[in-house]
Design a protein around this motif. Structure first.
Motif, PDB file in Angstrom:
ATOM      1  N   LEU A 110     -28.506-116.503  49.960  1.00 31.75           N
ATOM      2  CA  LEU A 110     -28.038-115.871  48.745  1.00 31.75           C
ATOM      3  C   LEU A 110     -28.175-114.373  48.825  1.00 31.75           C
ATOM      4  O   LEU A 110     -27.309-113.637  48.390  1.00 31.75           O
ATOM      5  N   GLN A 114     -27.671-110.195  45.761  1.00 32.30           N
ATOM      6  CA  GLN A 114     -27.134-111.130  44.785  1.00 32.30           C
ATOM      7  C   GLN A 114     -28.202-111.521  43.766  1.00 32.30           C
ATOM      8  O   GLN A 114     -27.909-111.661  42.565  1.00 32.30           O
ATOM      9  N   GLN A 115     -29.430-111.690  44.234  1.00 32.38           N
ATOM     10  CA  GLN A 115     -30.518-111.995  43.307  1.00 32.38           C
ATOM     11  C   GLN A 115     -30.735-110.845  42.330  1.00 32.38           C
ATOM     12  O   GLN A 115     -30.928-111.053  41.130  1.00 32.38           O
ATOM     13  N   PHE A 117     -28.529-108.681  41.425  1.00 31.54           N
ATOM     14  CA  PHE A 117     -27.363-108.657  40.541  1.00 31.54           C
ATOM     15  C   PHE A 117     -27.550-109.621  39.375  1.00 31.54           C
ATOM     16  O   PHE A 117     -27.342-109.271  38.208  1.00 31.54           O
ATOM     17  N   GLU A 118     -27.949-110.848  39.666  1.00 35.74           N
ATOM     18  CA  GLU A 118     -28.114-111.851  38.624  1.00 35.74           C
ATOM     19  C   GLU A 118     -29.237-111.470  37.666  1.00 35.74           C
ATOM     20  O   GLU A 118     -29.137-111.676  36.444  1.00 35.74           O
ATOM     21  N   ALA A 119     -30.337-110.896  38.210  1.00 33.49           N
ATOM     22  CA  ALA A 119     -31.468-110.508  37.355  1.00 33.49           C
ATOM     23  C   ALA A 119     -31.059-109.400  36.386  1.00 33.49           C
ATOM     24  O   ALA A 119     -31.376-109.450  35.188  1.00 33.49           O
ATOM     25  N   LYS A 121     -28.023-108.605  35.438  1.00 38.41           N
ATOM     26  CA  LYS A 121     -27.015-109.130  34.516  1.00 38.41           C
ATOM     27  C   LYS A 121     -27.667-109.851  33.344  1.00 38.41           C
ATOM     28  O   LYS A 121     -27.297-109.650  32.173  1.00 38.41           O
ATOM     29  N   ALA A 122     -28.668-110.673  33.635  1.00 40.86           N
ATOM     30  CA  ALA A 122     -29.359-111.405  32.575  1.00 40.86           C
ATOM     31  C   ALA A 122     -30.111-110.451  31.646  1.00 40.86           C
ATOM     32  O   ALA A 122     -30.121-110.624  30.421  1.00 40.86           O
ATOM     33  N   GLN A 125     -27.568-108.488  29.472  1.00 35.78           N
ATOM     34  CA  GLN A 125     -26.921-109.393  28.525  1.00 35.78           C
ATOM     35  C   GLN A 125     -27.857-109.722  27.378  1.00 35.78           C
ATOM     36  O   GLN A 125     -27.432-109.800  26.219  1.00 35.78           O
ATOM     37  N   ASN A 220     -23.590-101.704  40.377  1.00 37.17           N
ATOM     38  CA  ASN A 220     -24.487-102.736  39.862  1.00 37.17           C
ATOM     39  C   ASN A 220     -25.855-102.168  39.512  1.00 37.17           C
ATOM     40  O   ASN A 220     -26.777-102.929  39.212  1.00 37.17           O
ATOM     41  N   ILE A 247     -21.644-105.227  37.542  1.00 34.71           N
ATOM     42  CA  ILE A 247     -22.279-105.048  36.232  1.00 34.71           C
ATOM     43  C   ILE A 247     -21.462-104.081  35.376  1.00 34.71           C
ATOM     44  O   ILE A 247     -21.362-104.229  34.152  1.00 34.71           O
TER      45      ILE A 247
END
Length: 449
Positions: A110, A114-115, A117-119, A121-122, A125, A220, A247
């Motif tokens: 992954l 990418q990790q 990015f997801e962190a 983003k959360a 949000q 991002n 992002i």
């Protein structure tokens, strides 16, 4: 003599020729490959290039990543890291080494990016930065368009081409920034801030062309996301291709799949404007014709009611002639009065001319000057006589006059005046001053008074 026989052995390649042919074969057979493995024997010399081997459980291959490519890597690789690389298969001719020239590197699986990015983003949000209710509307017809991107990339070329085709009259300001690498994040934030302070654009395109996740990573970053969220200018995110998501896309007021699409979204189509303008022109022509017809009818009615203005103009002309004659007469009278008054004032001025006063005053000044010179001469003679008398009196009582009559002044060795013989002893040195000159002497005998 030994007969010469032809050489029937096969042609032998030189080592350089063999390596060159092998290199060409590899580079044409493998245009670009992705390889995954473990880093081994990593070396980072002062030149900035990276050299390492990529291995799995059975084999390994040598790799070289030059400074121009590795300067975009955010996290330095370490010995034993599992990575994925993209590059070209080739041969280093000098040593005959089979190797890969690495163009891109990312963690295997992954991946850390990418990790991250997801962190992020959360997190954003949860803070509501993606909420549709906080997004601003784009102007229907912008008066000024701002673009935050690299001034030398393909993205700005695409944006300007679309804007020039759709609506070339709208001015465009480019806020240049790097869009890849370590310095890109701060430069993008600064460019957005410059656009915000400039406050000229009423819509802002932020983006770049396509690339890998690492190439696009500056979009991002949290600081870039917050700079977009805090910008009062409506923003359009145009990062990468349609499949690329950053992002910045979530935070911006509008996401465009490509820079060209962003230019399409923010600019009106001049062809549509021309079509609407032609429609308005036709409607305006019909309205003008109806208006002219109505005015023509009104003019006909008013013309029938209008009296002949020539008689009134004749009366006005006669009245103006009368007023003109009265004005000329009044002006002549006023001029005659002023001329007479000027004549009287001239006569008075001549009788009281300052020339006479100046002449009389000059004569008085001359007489006073003569009297002053005489008084100065008389006073000077009196002072000279007084000075002569005082000089004579001073000469009478002067000790120099006494010395001139044959007397002298005697002083001891210390310069004191000797008034009595008790002040001297035999052998003392004395100094005698006469009316003309002086002498030094030694006392040979002292007689008491």
């Amino acid at each position: 003599m030994t007969p010469a026989y032809p050489d029937t052995r096969p042609h032998a390649l030189s080592v350089s020729e063999l390596n060159r042919q092998a290199r060409r074969l590899l580079e044409t057979s493998f245009m670009q490959v992705w390889v995954e493995g473990e880093i081994s024997g990593l070396s980072r010399p002062s030149s900035g290039h990276w050299y390492f081997s990529l291995k799995d459980q059975k084999c390994q291959i040598r790799c070289a990543m030059f400074r121009g490519a590795n300067q975009h890597i955010r996290t330095l690789p370490r010995e034993g890291d599992q990575i994925r690389i993209r590059g070209k298969v080739t041969l280093y001719e000098n040593r005959g080494d089979f190797q890969i020239i690495v163009e891109h590197m990312e963690p295997a699986g992954l991946g850390a990016l990418q990790q991250a990015f997801e962190a992020l983003k959360a997190k954003l949000q949860a803070e509501g930065l993606f909420d549709p209710t906080r997004k601003q509307r784009l102007p229907v017809t912008p008066k000024h368009i701002g673009v935050v991107t690299s001034p030398t990339g393909a993205a700005i070329h695409d944006i300007l081409t679309v804007l020039a085709r759709r609506c070339p009259a709208i001015p465009v300001t480019i806020y240049p920034t790097a869009v890849q690498g370590k310095a890109a994040t701060s430069e993008i934030v600064n460019a957005i801030e410059r656009a915000r302070q400039h406050n000229a654009a009423d819509v802002l395109i932020i983006g770049r062309g396509g690339g890998s996740l690492e190439d696009l990573w500056c979009f991002n970053e949290e600081t870039v996301a917050r700079a977009i969220a805090n910008c009062h200018i409506p923003t359009v995110s145009a990062v990468g291709h349609e499949v690329d998501v950053t992002i910045a896309d979530f935070v911006a007021d509008l996401r465009a799949p490509t820079p060209s699409a962003a230019a399409e979204k923010v600019s009106p189509d001049q062809q549509d404007w021309l079509r609407r303008l032609n429609e308005q022109q036709v409607r305006l022509g019909h309205s003008a014709q109806r208006l002219f017809k109505r005015l023509e009818n009104q003019l006909g009615h008013l013309g029938a009611r209008l009296r002949d203005p020539r008689r009134e103009l004749q009366d006005k002309a006669q009245r103006m002639d009368e007023l003109d004659m009265r004005l000329n007469h009044a002006m002549r009278q006023k001029i005659e009065q002023q001329s007479l008054k000027t004549h009287h004032l001239t006569l008075r001025l001549e009788t009281q001319s300052p020339r006479k006063m100046i002449t009389s005053t000059a004569e008085q000044v001359g007489k006073l000057n003569d009297r002053m010179q005489a008084a100065i001469q008389h006073n000077l003679r009196q002072q000279q006589d007084k000075l002569h008398l005082q000089a004579q009196t001073l000469n009478v009582v002067s000790p120099l006059a006494t010395l001139g009559r044959g007397y002298s002044i005697v002083k001891n060795a210390t310069g004191d005046i000797v008034r009595n013989t008790s002040q001297l002893s035999k052998g003392d040195t004395i100094r005698a001053q006469f009316g003309q000159g002086h002498i030094s002497a030694t006392v040979t005998e002292v007689e008491p008074p």
